[in-house]
Design an enzyme around this catalytic site. Structure first.
Site, PDB file in Angstrom:
ATOM      1  N   LYS A 150      -4.162  35.967 -23.553  1.00 13.42           N
ATOM      2  CA  LYS A 150      -4.211  34.614 -23.929  1.00 13.42           C
ATOM      3  C   LYS A 150      -4.074  33.613 -22.694  1.00 13.42           C
ATOM      4  O   LYS A 150      -4.512  32.508 -22.605  1.00 13.42           O
ATOM      5  CB  LYS A 150      -2.909  34.389 -24.946  1.00 13.42           C
ATOM      6  CG  LYS A 150      -3.190  34.958 -26.249  1.00 13.42           C
ATOM      7  CD  LYS A 150      -2.029  34.654 -27.270  1.00 13.42           C
ATOM      8  CE  LYS A 150      -0.560  34.819 -26.837  1.00 13.42           C
ATOM      9  NZ  LYS A 150      -0.233  36.322 -26.764  1.00 13.42           N
TER      10      LYS A 150
ATOM     11  N   ARG B  70       4.761  31.064 -33.120  1.00 15.75           N
ATOM     12  CA  ARG B  70       4.708  32.464 -33.024  1.00 15.75           C
ATOM     13  C   ARG B  70       5.541  33.042 -34.582  1.00 15.75           C
ATOM     14  O   ARG B  70       5.422  34.076 -34.535  1.00 15.75           O
ATOM     15  CB  ARG B  70       5.767  32.884 -32.094  1.00 15.75           C
ATOM     16  CG  ARG B  70       5.018  34.148 -31.104  1.00 15.75           C
ATOM     17  CD  ARG B  70       6.062  34.003 -30.034  1.00 15.75           C
ATOM     18  NE  ARG B  70       5.926  35.142 -29.039  1.00 15.75           N
ATOM     19  CZ  ARG B  70       5.370  35.127 -27.911  1.00 15.75           C
ATOM     20  NH1 ARG B  70       5.085  33.932 -27.354  1.00 15.75           N
ATOM     21  NH2 ARG B  70       5.091  36.078 -27.109  1.00 15.75           N
TER      22      ARG B  70
ATOM     23  N   ARG C  77       0.041  44.033 -15.365  1.00 15.97           N
ATOM     24  CA  ARG C  77      -0.206  42.407 -15.379  1.00 15.97           C
ATOM     25  C   ARG C  77       0.833  42.185 -14.183  1.00 15.97           C
ATOM     26  O   ARG C  77       1.743  42.600 -14.024  1.00 15.97           O
ATOM     27  CB  ARG C  77       0.209  41.989 -16.626  1.00 15.97           C
ATOM     28  CG  ARG C  77       0.521  40.287 -16.385  1.00 15.97           C
ATOM     29  CD  ARG C  77       0.358  39.634 -17.831  1.00 15.97           C
ATOM     30  NE  ARG C  77       1.542  40.034 -18.857  1.00 15.97           N
ATOM     31  CZ  ARG C  77       1.564  39.370 -19.835  1.00 15.97           C
ATOM     32  NH1 ARG C  77       0.646  38.710 -20.187  1.00 15.97           N
ATOM     33  NH2 ARG C  77       2.778  39.708 -20.530  1.00 15.97           N
TER      34      ARG C  77
ATOM     35  N   ARG D 102       6.533  40.805 -14.953  1.00 17.13           N
ATOM     36  CA  ARG D 102       7.669  40.359 -15.669  1.00 17.13           C
ATOM     37  C   ARG D 102       8.454  41.623 -16.170  1.00 17.13           C
ATOM     38  O   ARG D 102       8.194  42.785 -16.588  1.00 17.13           O
ATOM     39  CB  ARG D 102       6.909  39.776 -16.853  1.00 17.13           C
ATOM     40  CG  ARG D 102       6.318  38.321 -16.247  1.00 17.13           C
ATOM     41  CD  ARG D 102       5.254  37.965 -17.542  1.00 17.13           C
ATOM     42  NE  ARG D 102       5.710  38.256 -18.738  1.00 17.13           N
ATOM     43  CZ  ARG D 102       5.018  37.458 -20.032  1.00 17.13           C
ATOM     44  NH1 ARG D 102       4.234  36.820 -19.715  1.00 17.13           N
ATOM     45  NH2 ARG D 102       5.268  37.988 -21.187  1.00 17.13           N
TER      46      ARG D 102
ATOM     47  N   ARG E  80       8.216  43.995 -28.354  1.00 18.07           N
ATOM     48  CA  ARG E  80       7.227  42.714 -28.390  1.00 18.07           C
ATOM     49  C   ARG E  80       6.245  43.060 -29.403  1.00 18.07           C
ATOM     50  O   ARG E  80       5.738  42.093 -30.292  1.00 18.07           O
ATOM     51  CB  ARG E  80       6.662  42.339 -26.836  1.00 18.07           C
ATOM     52  CG  ARG E  80       7.691  41.622 -26.257  1.00 18.07           C
ATOM     53  CD  ARG E  80       7.484  41.786 -24.615  1.00 18.07           C
ATOM     54  NE  ARG E  80       6.150  40.940 -24.247  1.00 18.07           N
ATOM     55  CZ  ARG E  80       5.378  41.338 -23.111  1.00 18.07           C
ATOM     56  NH1 ARG E  80       5.780  42.102 -22.512  1.00 18.07           N
ATOM     57  NH2 ARG E  80       4.348  40.479 -22.948  1.00 18.07           N
TER      58      ARG E  80
HETATM   59  P1  ADP Z   1       3.398  37.507 -24.236  1.00 14.92           P
HETATM   60  O1  ADP Z   1       2.832  37.646 -23.117  1.00 14.92           O
HETATM   61  O2  ADP Z   1       4.449  38.512 -24.587  1.00 14.92           O
HETATM   62  O3  ADP Z   1       2.769  36.851 -25.329  1.00 14.92           O
HETATM   63  P2  ADP Z   1       5.105  34.902 -23.593  1.00 14.92           P
HETATM   64  O4  ADP Z   1       4.840  34.723 -22.299  1.00 14.92           O
HETATM   65  O5  ADP Z   1       4.292  34.075 -24.472  1.00 14.92           O
HETATM   66  O6  ADP Z   1       4.842  36.577 -24.137  1.00 14.92           O
HETATM   67  O7  ADP Z   1       6.498  34.908 -24.122  1.00 14.92           O
HETATM   68  C1  ADP Z   1       7.585  35.667 -23.360  1.00 14.92           C
HETATM   69  C2  ADP Z   1       8.664  35.715 -24.265  1.00 14.92           C
HETATM   70  O8  ADP Z   1       9.276  34.369 -24.628  1.00 14.92           O
HETATM   71  C3  ADP Z   1       8.566  36.483 -25.700  1.00 14.92           C
HETATM   72  O9  ADP Z   1       8.402  37.680 -25.808  1.00 14.92           O
HETATM   73  C4  ADP Z   1       9.610  35.695 -26.446  1.00 14.92           C
HETATM   74  O10 ADP Z   1      11.087  36.502 -26.187  1.00 14.92           O
HETATM   75  C5  ADP Z   1      10.003  34.406 -25.894  1.00 14.92           C
HETATM   76  N1  ADP Z   1       8.864  33.412 -26.450  1.00 14.92           N
HETATM   77  C6  ADP Z   1       8.010  32.595 -26.166  1.00 14.92           C
HETATM   78  N2  ADP Z   1       7.369  31.895 -27.032  1.00 14.92           N
HETATM   79  C7  ADP Z   1       8.189  32.063 -28.238  1.00 14.92           C
HETATM   80  C8  ADP Z   1       7.885  31.708 -29.388  1.00 14.92           C
HETATM   81  N3  ADP Z   1       7.140  30.577 -29.983  1.00 14.92           N
HETATM   82  N4  ADP Z   1       9.174  32.034 -30.511  1.00 14.92           N
HETATM   83  C9  ADP Z   1      10.006  32.905 -30.079  1.00 14.92           C
HETATM   84  N5  ADP Z   1      10.198  33.451 -28.760  1.00 14.92           N
HETATM   85  C10 ADP Z   1       9.136  33.200 -27.930  1.00 14.92           C
END
Ligand code: ADP
Length: 256
Positions: A43, A122, A161, A194, A205
């Site tokens: 994404k 989310r 990544r 990360r 996750r």
């Molecule tokens: P990913 O690459 O896992 O999709 P993101 O970079 O979007 O991850 O988000 C990393 C972390 O930040 C998530 O695993 C969660 O802990 C937190 N997070 C981000 N956005 C949200 C959200 N909308 N609701 C709850 N937690 C979130």
């Protein structure tokens, strides 16, 4: 990334203390998109490509949390400290904390240039809050893109990544390698892995995604907003498919 978008990203990452210096004029063709898909599906990469082509800002909630994580402990509010604990384990941050953070950045959602939301909403609760906010602002989502990929491929992608610590551009050690290993092509920033891309966090996750985020596919399907894209192939191929699907969707909307 154009200077304009760098400024926009700063406003999103820093919150209400930072202002977009050159906010775009209201544009009736602005795109207001939500990107859905499991972690690692790409994404962030697609959001960057869409941002370059469509102009709308890439608004990632994960990036806001990571930016807060790089602040000193005394700069972090108690809610943010708690949020970062959830994030490191790979768990979702509670809805109330996420919503407060998004509400503080409401100017980015009102922005005349549109937006590309990545990582938000989310949960169903977050999707409903966003819907209410959009209704009260007289705004509407253009589309919700759901990127689809088998779990085995997701795990490979997450493990390889690498993210730029400065501009947040995303690379992959084999699929999208930077020209110089460990260094960002765009800004020469250092690339890092990360914390939540470690195997034990990846598992948490993916479980959180299945439980909390997958139901949004149905939610946006019923709202008639869903665009489904198979996230296989190169980032550019996936991007071209996304763009074609979005544009034909818009053409159909205009024809109706
Ligand atoms: P990913 O690459 O896992 O999709 P993101 O970079 O979007 O991850 O988000 C990393 C972390 O930040 C998530 O695993 C969660 O802990 C937190 N997070 C981000 N956005 C949200 C959200 N909308 N609701 C709850 N937690 C979130």
């Amino acid at each position: 990334m154009s200077p304009q978008n760098e400024k926009d990203r700063v406003a999103w990452l820093r919150g209400p203390s930072a202002q977009c210096e050159a906010a775009p004029e209201n544009d009736s063709t602005a795109w207001r998109l939500v990107l859905l898909g499991a972690p690692g599906v790409g994404k962030g990469t697609q959001a960057d490509l869409l941002n370059q082509r469509l102009g709308a800002c890439h608004l990632s909630t994960g990036d806001v949390f990571r930016a807060a994580g790089s602040q000193s402990e005394c700069e972090q509010s108690p809610a943010m400290k708690e949020a970062l604990g959830h994030m490191r384990r790979g768990a979702l941050v509670p809805d109330a904390t996420v919503w407060e953070m998004v509400r503080e950045r409401i100017a980015c959602l009102r922005c005349g240039g549109g937006f590309i939301l990545d990582g938000f909403p989310r949960t169903l609760g977050q999707a409903e809050s966003l819907q209410q906010l959009m209704d009260s602002e007289g705004l509407a989502l253009t589309a919700v893109v759901n990127y689809e990929l088998p779990t085995s491929e997701i795990v490979t992608r997450l493990g390889g990544r690498r993210t730029c610590e400065k501009c947040k551009a995303v690379f992959h050690v084999t699929e999208r390698p930077p020209k110089i290993a460990g260094s960002c092509d765009r800004c020469d920033g250092k690339l890092f892995q990360r914390e939540d891309d470690r195997p034990e966090s990846i598992k948490v996750r993916l479980e959180a995604y299945e439980r909390s985020t997958a139901p949004l596919i149905d939610f946006y399907g019923k709202a008639g907003l869903l665009v489904r894209v198979a996230a296989t192939g190169s980032p550019d191929e996936i991007f071209e498919i996304t763009l074609t699907d979005l544009k034909s969707r818009r053409a159909r909307q205009l024809a109706n």
